[in-house]
Design a protein around this motif. Structure first.
Motif, PDB file in Angstrom:
ATOM      1  N   TYR A  38       0.857  -1.195   0.000  1.00  0.00           N
ATOM      2  CA  TYR A  38       0.000   0.000   0.000  1.00  0.00           C
ATOM      3  C   TYR A  38       0.887   1.237   0.000  1.00  0.00           C
ATOM      4  O   TYR A  38       1.763   1.375   0.867  1.00  0.00           O
ATOM      5  CB  TYR A  38      -0.912  -0.004   1.223  1.00  0.00           C
ATOM      6  N   VAL A  39       0.660   2.144  -0.972  1.00  0.00           N
ATOM      7  CA  VAL A  39       1.455   3.368  -1.060  1.00  0.00           C
ATOM      8  C   VAL A  39       0.558   4.559  -1.379  1.00  0.00           C
ATOM      9  O   VAL A  39      -0.522   4.411  -1.972  1.00  0.00           O
ATOM     10  CB  VAL A  39       2.558   3.259  -2.140  1.00  0.00           C
ATOM     11  N   VAL A  40       1.024   5.746  -0.974  1.00  0.00           N
ATOM     12  CA  VAL A  40       0.377   7.012  -1.338  1.00  0.00           C
ATOM     13  C   VAL A  40       1.411   7.796  -2.133  1.00  0.00           C
ATOM     14  O   VAL A  40       2.334   8.378  -1.559  1.00  0.00           O
ATOM     15  CB  VAL A  40      -0.071   7.809  -0.096  1.00  0.00           C
ATOM     16  N   ALA A  41       1.272   7.797  -3.455  1.00  0.00           N
ATOM     17  CA  ALA A  41       2.298   8.394  -4.321  1.00  0.00           C
ATOM     18  C   ALA A  41       2.158   9.903  -4.444  1.00  0.00           C
ATOM     19  O   ALA A  41       3.139  10.603  -4.702  1.00  0.00           O
ATOM     20  CB  ALA A  41       2.229   7.753  -5.715  1.00  0.00           C
ATOM     21  N   ASP A  42       0.951  10.427  -4.289  1.00  0.00           N
ATOM     22  CA  ASP A  42       0.684  11.844  -4.513  1.00  0.00           C
ATOM     23  C   ASP A  42       0.422  12.549  -3.194  1.00  0.00           C
ATOM     24  O   ASP A  42      -0.626  12.361  -2.568  1.00  0.00           O
ATOM     25  CB  ASP A  42      -0.534  12.009  -5.433  1.00  0.00           C
ATOM     26  N   ALA A  77       5.034  13.935   0.714  1.00  0.00           N
ATOM     27  CA  ALA A  77       5.983  13.623  -0.352  1.00  0.00           C
ATOM     28  C   ALA A  77       5.259  13.301  -1.660  1.00  0.00           C
ATOM     29  O   ALA A  77       4.137  12.797  -1.665  1.00  0.00           O
ATOM     30  CB  ALA A  77       6.861  12.440   0.054  1.00  0.00           C
ATOM     31  N   LEU A  78       5.944  13.602  -2.778  1.00  0.00           N
ATOM     32  CA  LEU A  78       5.412  13.337  -4.112  1.00  0.00           C
ATOM     33  C   LEU A  78       6.412  12.463  -4.863  1.00  0.00           C
ATOM     34  O   LEU A  78       7.539  12.877  -5.131  1.00  0.00           O
ATOM     35  CB  LEU A  78       5.189  14.654  -4.867  1.00  0.00           C
ATOM     36  N   ALA A  79       6.018  11.233  -5.199  1.00  0.00           N
ATOM     37  CA  ALA A  79       6.913  10.314  -5.901  1.00  0.00           C
ATOM     38  C   ALA A  79       7.080  10.746  -7.355  1.00  0.00           C
ATOM     39  O   ALA A  79       6.104  11.130  -8.012  1.00  0.00           O
ATOM     40  CB  ALA A  79       6.352   8.894  -5.842  1.00  0.00           C
ATOM     41  N   ASP A  80       8.315  10.697  -7.855  1.00  0.00           N
ATOM     42  CA  ASP A  80       8.540  11.070  -9.245  1.00  0.00           C
ATOM     43  C   ASP A  80       8.298   9.870 -10.160  1.00  0.00           C
ATOM     44  O   ASP A  80       8.039   8.757  -9.715  1.00  0.00           O
ATOM     45  CB  ASP A  80       9.939  11.661  -9.437  1.00  0.00           C
ATOM     46  N   ARG A 130       7.752   4.063 -11.777  1.00  0.00           N
ATOM     47  CA  ARG A 130       8.072   2.979 -12.710  1.00  0.00           C
ATOM     48  C   ARG A 130       8.843   1.869 -11.994  1.00  0.00           C
ATOM     49  O   ARG A 130       8.531   0.676 -12.140  1.00  0.00           O
ATOM     50  CB  ARG A 130       8.904   3.520 -13.872  1.00  0.00           C
ATOM     51  N   GLY A 131       9.841   2.247 -11.195  1.00  0.00           N
ATOM     52  CA  GLY A 131      10.654   1.264 -10.493  1.00  0.00           C
ATOM     53  C   GLY A 131       9.864   0.442  -9.503  1.00  0.00           C
ATOM     54  O   GLY A 131      10.084  -0.783  -9.381  1.00  0.00           O
ATOM     55  N   LEU A 132       8.927   1.070  -8.786  1.00  0.00           N
ATOM     56  CA  LEU A 132       8.145   0.325  -7.802  1.00  0.00           C
ATOM     57  C   LEU A 132       7.193  -0.653  -8.487  1.00  0.00           C
ATOM     58  O   LEU A 132       7.003  -1.783  -8.020  1.00  0.00           O
ATOM     59  CB  LEU A 132       7.376   1.284  -6.894  1.00  0.00           C
ATOM     60  N   VAL A 133       6.595  -0.240  -9.594  1.00  0.00           N
ATOM     61  CA  VAL A 133       5.706  -1.154 -10.332  1.00  0.00           C
ATOM     62  C   VAL A 133       6.499  -2.357 -10.835  1.00  0.00           C
ATOM     63  O   VAL A 133       6.049  -3.507 -10.717  1.00  0.00           O
ATOM     64  CB  VAL A 133       5.018  -0.419 -11.502  1.00  0.00           C
ATOM     65  N   GLU A 134       7.687  -2.115 -11.359  1.00  0.00           N
ATOM     66  CA  GLU A 134       8.515  -3.228 -11.846  1.00  0.00           C
ATOM     67  C   GLU A 134       8.893  -4.174 -10.718  1.00  0.00           C
ATOM     68  O   GLU A 134       8.856  -5.407 -10.878  1.00  0.00           O
ATOM     69  CB  GLU A 134       9.765  -2.672 -12.523  1.00  0.00           C
ATOM     70  N   VAL A 139       4.368  22.973  -9.190  1.00  0.00           N
ATOM     71  CA  VAL A 139       4.347  21.517  -9.010  1.00  0.00           C
ATOM     72  C   VAL A 139       3.969  20.846 -10.333  1.00  0.00           C
ATOM     73  O   VAL A 139       2.918  21.129 -10.903  1.00  0.00           O
ATOM     74  CB  VAL A 139       3.348  21.107  -7.910  1.00  0.00           C
ATOM     75  N   GLU A 140       4.850  19.990 -10.822  1.00  0.00           N
ATOM     76  CA  GLU A 140       4.549  19.202 -12.018  1.00  0.00           C
ATOM     77  C   GLU A 140       4.107  17.809 -11.584  1.00  0.00           C
ATOM     78  O   GLU A 140       4.873  17.070 -10.965  1.00  0.00           O
ATOM     79  CB  GLU A 140       5.789  19.096 -12.917  1.00  0.00           C
ATOM     80  N   MET A 141       2.875  17.452 -11.920  1.00  0.00           N
ATOM     81  CA  MET A 141       2.351  16.165 -11.501  1.00  0.00           C
ATOM     82  C   MET A 141       2.837  15.052 -12.431  1.00  0.00           C
ATOM     83  O   MET A 141       2.676  15.138 -13.643  1.00  0.00           O
ATOM     84  CB  MET A 141       0.822  16.195 -11.476  1.00  0.00           C
ATOM     85  N   PRO A 142       3.449  14.011 -11.866  1.00  0.00           N
ATOM     86  CA  PRO A 142       3.864  12.866 -12.691  1.00  0.00           C
ATOM     87  C   PRO A 142       2.638  12.098 -13.196  1.00  0.00           C
ATOM     88  O   PRO A 142       1.513  12.311 -12.734  1.00  0.00           O
ATOM     89  CB  PRO A 142       4.677  12.005 -11.709  1.00  0.00           C
ATOM     90  N   ARG A 143       2.881  11.199 -14.139  1.00  0.00           N
ATOM     91  CA  ARG A 143       1.802  10.331 -14.589  1.00  0.00           C
ATOM     92  C   ARG A 143       1.353   9.416 -13.448  1.00  0.00           C
ATOM     93  O   ARG A 143       2.143   9.085 -12.562  1.00  0.00           O
ATOM     94  CB  ARG A 143       2.272   9.476 -15.761  1.00  0.00           C
TER      95      ARG A 143
END
Length: 499
Positions: free
Chosen positions: A259-263, A270-273, A278-282, A306-310
């Motif tokens: 379970y993670v909160v990326a945004d 914190a905001l994951a880039d 990509r690395g965590l999904v892999e 703030v630039e929101m990642p995909r």
């Protein structure tokens, strides 16, 4: 017959107590007797709900060995707790935790204060804002206009209203994630979504990897579902995930679920880039772990730069690894209990089938209200109001805390609703207790950790602004003085406040 309903092991209780220690008393301040400090520590754990009421405590000899203190010290602490009403005992059954008559049961999560308490206590416990009017009223009016056709049906839609499922699918597609309505299940808030996911994927005894710290209410939901939580430390500051740690945990522990909160992570902000996503999904795919991504804060970016990642699910096009959870509660209003899950169609079918034995479905009127907002453009305008309010509150709270408590450390996040604060060596649990006595409610760091971690932190939400933020910071400073002076565990405060 025993009066306890659960048990706390000696090693577990020792870890929680040792993590809870405040800074040493300064010159001229008398350190409390060892038994008194132990009794106060156990009482704080009970009051915060981190040791449940009616939990059997370890035998005196066992706890003494775990804490490396004398059995006499533990016996005296237990006797003090019995005298104060926080412990009950019976020969042959042991001793179990209790609360004195007239005291409310401790909250296990971060429930909002009842309305009658709001006049005397500033609530920094619940990270939720008032409704962004006039959009709540307009959404209800729009829902009522669309209700008549549904009133002629049975009203049970276990997967959600088809209209709202289609709208949510279109919104994901617009974000670059092609999605069909069959990939959406509407739930009763994000908690309802997480409850359904946990019951389907993480049965009793299953390992679940979680960020450390993480959202307190979700951690408690997983504990009560019987999951074995595996904490994964965040990187320092607002850098989000430490991918090396995640890869190691996923490889070695092989958790069924993560379970993670990326945004705008709750509580750190914190905001994951994109590389981290990509690395965590892999890594999750390689370990056979289902990755649950909480997107409840994704629309609450507060700063223009703030630039929101995909989205994380963009890196899982087949939908075999990532389940995405969303909600109207943070971006719009907590009283609008609408959440959703985006996943592969076969996962959605399994979640819907399992739901038949839980709540059957989500209220139709609220679904119609959210659908009306998203179809008319009202959602975007309401969220912009929410961002402006949160930004103003954040800036006021940051300025007030820096002025009143300059030794406290934090980074200002670019979004979300929470500030994660290091309290200059003070115990977060003792600050929370002292805060209740001087008129401010604040959750301590250990609520967001596993087994007593983060004792030196508190979480401050962006729920108050202006003069109220200034008064909240002043009351936190008063609570800190109580803890520093050694008066945070039972003595009357030297100063009172008028709300």
């Amino acid at each position: 017959m025993a009066q306890w309903t659960s048990a706390v092991g000696a090693s577990q209780l020792a870890r929680q107590l040792q993590a809870q220690q405040s800074r040493p008393a300064g010159p001229g301040l008398r350190k409390p007797p060892a038994y008194r400090a132990l009794a106060d520590g156990i009482r704080l754990l009970v009051l915060e709900g981190r040791v449940p009421v009616a939990a059997r405590l370890p035998a005196e000899r066992e706890l003494a060995l775990a804490l490396t203190v004398s059995r006499t010290t533990v016996a005296a602490a237990y006797e003090a707790l019995r005298t104060e009403g926080f412990l009950e005992s019976r020969r042959g059954a042991g001793s179990w935790t209790a609360v004195p008559a007239g005291n409310p049961l401790p909250a296990r999560g971060l429930e909002p204060l009842p309305p009658e308490a709001l006049g005397s206590l500033i609530d920094l416990g619940c990270a939720a804002l008032p409704a962004p009017e006039p959009w709540l009223t307009r959404s209800v009016q729009g829902a009522l206009e669309e209700l008549p056709p549904y009133a002629h049906t049975h009203g049970d839609y276990p997967a959600g209203l088809p209209a709202l499922r289609a709208t949510l699918a279109e919104r994901y597609t617009a974000r670059g994630i092609p999605t069909m309505p069959e990939q959406i299940m509407v739930t009763t808030g994000a908690m309802g979504a997480m409850d359904a996911i946990c019951h389907l994927f993480a049965g009793r005894g299953e390992r679940v990897a979680v960020e450390s710290p993480s959202y307190a209410n979700i951690l408690q939901l997983m504990r009560e579902a019987g999951a074995r939580l595996v904490p994964v430390a965040m990187s320092e500051g607002l850098g989000s995930w430490d991918l090396g740690r995640w890869r190691q945990v996923l490889r070695d522990a092989a958790p069924r679920l993560a379970y993670v909160v990326a945004d705008f992570h709750n509580p750190t902000g914190a905001l994951a880039d994109e590389d981290q996503r990509r690395g965590l999904v892999e890594a999750a795919r390689a370990a056979g772990t289902v990755l649950v991504v909480d997107e409840t804060m994704t629309e609450l970016h507060l700063d223009g730069d703030v630039e929101m990642p995909r989205p994380v699910c963009a890196f899982d096009p087949a939908g075999s690894t990532v389940l995405t959870v969303g909600s109207a509660s943070k971006a719009f209003w907590a009283g609008m209990r609408i959440g959703w899950v985006r996943a592969a169609p076969d996962v959605i079918r399994s979640l819907v089938a399992a739901r038949a034995y839980a709540d059957l479905g989500t209220p139709v009127l609220e679904q119609l209200g959210v659908n009306w907002l998203m179809r008319t453009g009202g959602w975007e305008e309401a969220v912009e109001l929410r961002r402006a309010q949160a930004r103003e509150n954040r800036d006021a709270l940051v300025a007030a805390v820096r002025r009143e408590l300059p030794e406290w450390e934090f980074e200002v996040p670019g979004g979300g609703l929470t500030l994660w604060v290091r309290t200059g060596g003070l115990s977060g649990s003792r600050l929370a207790e002292a805060g209740e006595r001087v008129g401010v409610r604040v959750p301590s760091g250990p609520r967001f950790g596993v087994d007593g971690a983060f004792e030196g932190y508190v979480r401050l939400p962006f729920t108050v602004g202006g003069p109220v933020a200034e008064e909240a910071a002043a009351r936190l400073a008063a609570a800190a003085r109580l803890v520093e002076s050694g008066l945070g565990a039972g003595a009357e405060p030297p100063r009172t406040f008028v709300a």
